[in-house]
Design a protein around this motif. Sequence first.
Motif, PDB file in Angstrom:
ATOM      1  N   GLU A 157      -4.967   5.989  -1.487  1.00 27.78           N
ATOM      2  CA  GLU A 157      -3.881   5.016  -1.545  1.00 27.78           C
ATOM      3  C   GLU A 157      -3.905   4.261  -2.863  1.00 27.78           C
ATOM      4  OE1 GLU A 157      -4.262   2.463   1.847  1.00 27.78           O
ATOM      5  OE2 GLU A 157      -3.028   3.787   3.067  1.00 27.78           O
ATOM      6  N   LEU A 158      -2.743   3.830  -3.264  1.00 25.99           N
ATOM      7  CA  LEU A 158      -2.578   2.949  -4.410  1.00 25.99           C
ATOM      8  C   LEU A 158      -2.118   1.610  -3.861  1.00 25.99           C
ATOM      9  CD1 LEU A 158      -2.348   2.390  -7.465  1.00 25.99           C
ATOM     10  CD2 LEU A 158      -0.031   3.300  -7.338  1.00 25.99           C
TER      11      LEU A 158
ATOM     12  N   PRO B   6      -4.090   9.563 -13.239  1.00 25.79           N
ATOM     13  CA  PRO B   6      -4.330   8.133 -12.977  1.00 25.79           C
ATOM     14  C   PRO B   6      -4.165   7.259 -14.234  1.00 25.79           C
ATOM     15  CG  PRO B   6      -6.024   9.443 -11.927  1.00 25.79           C
ATOM     16  CD  PRO B   6      -5.225  10.379 -12.781  1.00 25.79           C
ATOM     17  N   GLN B   7      -4.546   7.770 -15.384  1.00 24.63           N
ATOM     18  CA  GLN B   7      -4.362   7.010 -16.621  1.00 24.63           C
ATOM     19  C   GLN B   7      -2.881   6.798 -16.910  1.00 24.63           C
ATOM     20  OE1 GLN B   7      -6.457   9.494 -19.402  1.00 24.63           O
ATOM     21  NE2 GLN B   7      -8.353   8.301 -19.248  1.00 24.63           N
ATOM     22  N   MET B   8      -2.072   7.807 -16.660  1.00 25.27           N
ATOM     23  CA  MET B   8      -0.636   7.695 -16.900  1.00 25.27           C
ATOM     24  C   MET B   8      -0.018   6.668 -15.957  1.00 25.27           C
ATOM     25  SD  MET B   8       2.084   8.596 -18.558  1.00 25.27           S
ATOM     26  CE  MET B   8       1.740  10.107 -19.421  1.00 25.27           C
ATOM     27  N   VAL B   9      -0.412   6.681 -14.685  1.00 25.58           N
ATOM     28  CA  VAL B   9       0.105   5.699 -13.725  1.00 25.58           C
ATOM     29  C   VAL B   9      -0.277   4.295 -14.165  1.00 25.58           C
ATOM     30  CG1 VAL B   9      -0.066   4.868 -11.348  1.00 25.58           C
ATOM     31  CG2 VAL B   9       0.118   7.309 -11.784  1.00 25.58           C
ATOM     32  N   GLU B  10      -1.528   4.105 -14.567  1.00 28.00           N
ATOM     33  CA  GLU B  10      -1.982   2.793 -15.002  1.00 28.00           C
ATOM     34  C   GLU B  10      -1.243   2.340 -16.256  1.00 28.00           C
ATOM     35  OE1 GLU B  10      -6.194   3.363 -15.270  1.00 28.00           O
ATOM     36  OE2 GLU B  10      -6.426   3.418 -13.087  1.00 28.00           O
TER      37      GLU B  10
ATOM     38  N   ARG C  19       0.871  -1.174   0.000  1.00 25.48           N
ATOM     39  CA  ARG C  19       0.000   0.000   0.000  1.00 25.48           C
ATOM     40  C   ARG C  19       0.908   1.223   0.000  1.00 25.48           C
ATOM     41  NH1 ARG C  19      -5.214  -0.171   1.251  1.00 25.48           N
ATOM     42  NH2 ARG C  19      -6.073  -2.198   1.728  1.00 25.48           N
ATOM     43  N   SER C  20       0.600   2.131  -0.889  1.00 25.71           N
ATOM     44  CA  SER C  20       1.418   3.332  -1.012  1.00 25.71           C
ATOM     45  C   SER C  20       0.494   4.526  -1.148  1.00 25.71           C
ATOM     46  CB  SER C  20       2.308   3.203  -2.256  1.00 25.71           C
ATOM     47  OG  SER C  20       2.957   4.401  -2.529  1.00 25.71           O
ATOM     48  N   ALA C  21       0.951   5.655  -0.678  1.00 27.42           N
ATOM     49  CA  ALA C  21       0.179   6.875  -0.882  1.00 27.42           C
ATOM     50  C   ALA C  21       0.135   7.173  -2.378  1.00 27.42           C
ATOM     51  CB  ALA C  21       0.824   8.030  -0.128  1.00 27.42           C
ATOM     52  N   ALA C  22      -1.019   7.534  -2.863  1.00 27.28           N
ATOM     53  CA  ALA C  22      -1.186   7.784  -4.294  1.00 27.28           C
ATOM     54  C   ALA C  22      -0.602   9.130  -4.711  1.00 27.28           C
ATOM     55  CB  ALA C  22      -2.667   7.717  -4.673  1.00 27.28           C
TER      56      ALA C  22
END
Length: 106
Positions: free
Chosen positions: A83-84, A63-67, A34-37
Motif C-alpha cells: 500500500e501507498l 518507486p523513485q518516479m512515484v516519489e 491508503r491506496s494500493a501501490a
Amino acid sequence: MRRRILKPHRPYRNPLSRLADEMAAQLAERGQVRSAAAPWLAAAAAIITNARGCGWERDTTPPQMVERVLQPLGWVWRWEGEELVIELPGWTPPPPRVVAVQPSLF
C-alpha cells in the motif's frame, strides 16, 4: 469540398499526474488516504519505459518516479507493504455542522 473540423487540443497528462489529481480530492476530505501501490507503480513503470526508449531515466525505479511526482505536491507518503499511504500535513477534520430539521418537512 469538405472542410476539416479541428478538434480541440487537450494536453497530455501522464498517468501518475492523473492518479495524484484523483488523490487530491480524497486527501482534502479525509487527510489520509491508503491506496494500493500497484496502480502507482504500473503508471511509473510505463513512464520509465517510454523515457528509456529515448535514452532517459536509465537508473530510475518505479518507486523513485512515484516519489518524484509526489514531492512537489507537499504531501507526506510512505510505503506500507503493498500500500501507498499519503497524508496531507497539517490537516484537521472540519468541524461538525448541526442542521435543524423541521418536523413537518418530511
